[in-house]
Structure formats: structure tokens, C-alpha cells
Design an enzyme around this catalytic site. Sequence first.
Site, PDB file in Angstrom:
ATOM      1  N   ARG A  53      21.913  30.784   8.857  1.00 32.28           N
ATOM      2  CA  ARG A  53      22.186  31.607  10.032  1.00 32.28           C
ATOM      3  C   ARG A  53      23.558  31.283  10.630  1.00 32.28           C
ATOM      4  O   ARG A  53      24.283  32.179  11.055  1.00 32.28           O
ATOM      5  CB  ARG A  53      21.077  31.396  11.070  1.00 32.28           C
ATOM      6  CG  ARG A  53      20.988  32.530  12.071  1.00 32.28           C
ATOM      7  CD  ARG A  53      19.782  32.390  12.965  1.00 32.28           C
ATOM      8  NE  ARG A  53      18.611  33.006  12.392  1.00 32.28           N
ATOM      9  CZ  ARG A  53      17.434  32.429  12.291  1.00 32.28           C
ATOM     10  NH1 ARG A  53      17.274  31.190  12.700  1.00 32.28           N
ATOM     11  NH2 ARG A  53      16.405  33.052  11.776  1.00 32.28           N
ATOM     12  N   GLY A  54      23.920  29.999  10.644  1.00 30.43           N
ATOM     13  CA  GLY A  54      25.214  29.586  11.201  1.00 30.43           C
ATOM     14  C   GLY A  54      26.385  30.208  10.455  1.00 30.43           C
ATOM     15  O   GLY A  54      27.344  30.701  11.075  1.00 30.43           O
TER      16      GLY A  54
END
Length: 348
Positions: free
Chosen positions: A286-287
Site C-alpha cells: 500500500r505504501g
Amino acid sequence: MSKKTVERPVFPFTGIVGQEEMKLSLILNVIDPKIGGVMIMGDRGTGKSTIVRALVDLLPPIDVVENDPYNSDPYDTELMSDDVLDKLKNNQEISVIQIKTPMIDLPLGATEDRVCGTIDIEKAISEGKKAFEPGLLAQANRGILYVDEVNLLDDHLVDVLLDSAASGWNTVEREGISICHPAKFILVGSGNPEEGELRPQLLDRFGMHAQIKTVKDPGLRVKIVQQRELFERNPKDFKLKYQAEQDKLMERIVNARKNLKEIEISYDLLEKISKVCSELNVDGLRGDMVTSRAAKALVAFENRFEVTPKDIFTIITLCLRHRLRKDPLESIDSGSKVQETFRNIFAI
């Protein structure tokens, strides 16, 4: 005589002094809602809710199907309720109106039924109809859902909000009856770190994390107080003073939304973003994705077409600081750690 709806005066976004980190996070999410919302953590009385409410004034009005409780988009089937979809399939005419982009406040004591909506089981059984009373998620479709003190909200409810924000849909199930409706919104949560943090699993699902600190500079503090007093004395004149700046900013946001698909980011930069995430032991991908999306949104906002390392540096702390594993023995701030790792990998 028809009653006129009296709107509460909203402080102009461009009249807000300082808090650049928070303002940038909100603007980028408005340009690309797929970034995944903003978590704003900061001291009490730092203008968190004022800035969020001011943001709505910058957004252009939206076309909706008249008398539809879900703010259905008359042109996009992904943002339509089943009723509207059925009408279109049956070639029925639908009436289209324009409304202001919705901004929904979620009260702290809200129940799951109030948030998600309720199904009238008796009516469903006796009349064979899916009797559904829409909740706050329905009202927030295609707008902004603001949760103040989100860290005091029940974890289960935060989970529901994050699920809807990520999928764009809300599903309510009771006694074997299921209702599904569009619920695509930008989730903005705010809270005071003294009252406790969100669980890391929930925190990670917010796209960006802005930190708000109390302004220490006396000159700036005086300016903020003066701005507030001028606004409260005569909101109409104060807003008029900033109207040209507001219009300019709104135009930039509208253009950025249009240009977003044209923005390019090189493979080399994507690889370096992933190296930063890997070096910082960020769980999941996600980052990486949020950093790439936020960098593109920033480039679109600045009316350019190619992402540079400087763009990534501007947003990477906002995208990663809340995804780092907390080490109670470590004295270094998570934001500083992100910046240090970025400089090492990007050799800047």
C-alpha cells in the site's frame, strides 16, 4: 413563503495561515480520491475541522439524480443506485440536478445502523419489498466523510468506514436480506494523539497521515487570531477578499483532475520508491502505491506531466510515516526516518 436554507459561513481555504502539510494532503486526495483518504493528528485547537470544512468550498458542484438518496451519478453506472440503474435500463427519464459536493460529519456516538443504514425486516417480509433506510455512508457518496476524534471511534466502525472508502460500496445484511449501494467518498479522520493512536492495521489503511503542530511563532499566532476575528466580524466581506484566490485554486484542482491520467512516472523512480519502503520494513504494497499516486497528483496540481525525485520527496513522509513499525526505544521521529532513507536511496 418558502424558507431559504441558511448556510453556515465557511472559512475560506486560501485564508488559512500555515498547516501546509495538512492542506497539501487534502488537496491531493481531492485530485485523486484513490490515494485513500487522510488521517490528521494534532493538538486540540489547531484548526483541523476548519480546514476540512473549508476544502468543500473548493470543489465544483456535482450532477446528481434528483430525489435519489445516494447522490447517484446520472452518467456513471459505478456510482448509481440500483433504482436509477433500473430506470435507465427501462428507458425511463431521470431528472438531473446540480448540488454542492456533500460533506458529512460523522458524530462520535454514531451507531452502525446510523452509519450504514437499516433494513426494515417486517416490511420486507410482509410486503416482499427491500425497505431500506439509508445511513451516513449513502449521504457521503461522491463527497467527503469527516470523522473527528476517529481514534475514539469503535474499531469495528472504523473498519466499516475504511472498507467502504476502499471499495466504493456499502453492503448491509440483516436476517438473510442484503442491500448494496454506492458509497465512494474521501475519508478524512482527525484526532489528538494524547487520546490514543489508532491500531496500526487501521492506520495503515489511510492513504496519507498529516501531523498538525501548534504554531510556536508569536507573529504567526497573532495573524491566525486576527484572521479568525476578521472572519467572525464579517464573514461575507472576508470571503470576498479571498474569492479570486479561491477561484484560482478551484481551477487548478479541476485541471489537475483532468490531467491526472497523462502524468508519467519512470520505472527507475518506482523502483526507488519500493526500495525506500523495503528499507523501512513497510508491510504490504500500500505504501508503494500511495506514494506513486500522491506524486502524480502533486505533478498534476502543479500543471506538469512528469514526476521528479523532488515531487516524491515532498509527499513521501505523508505517505509512509504512519506505516512504520513503532520502536519505543527509538528516539528518531518516523518522519525524519523516512526522509533520511529517501536521501540515501535517491542520493539527494
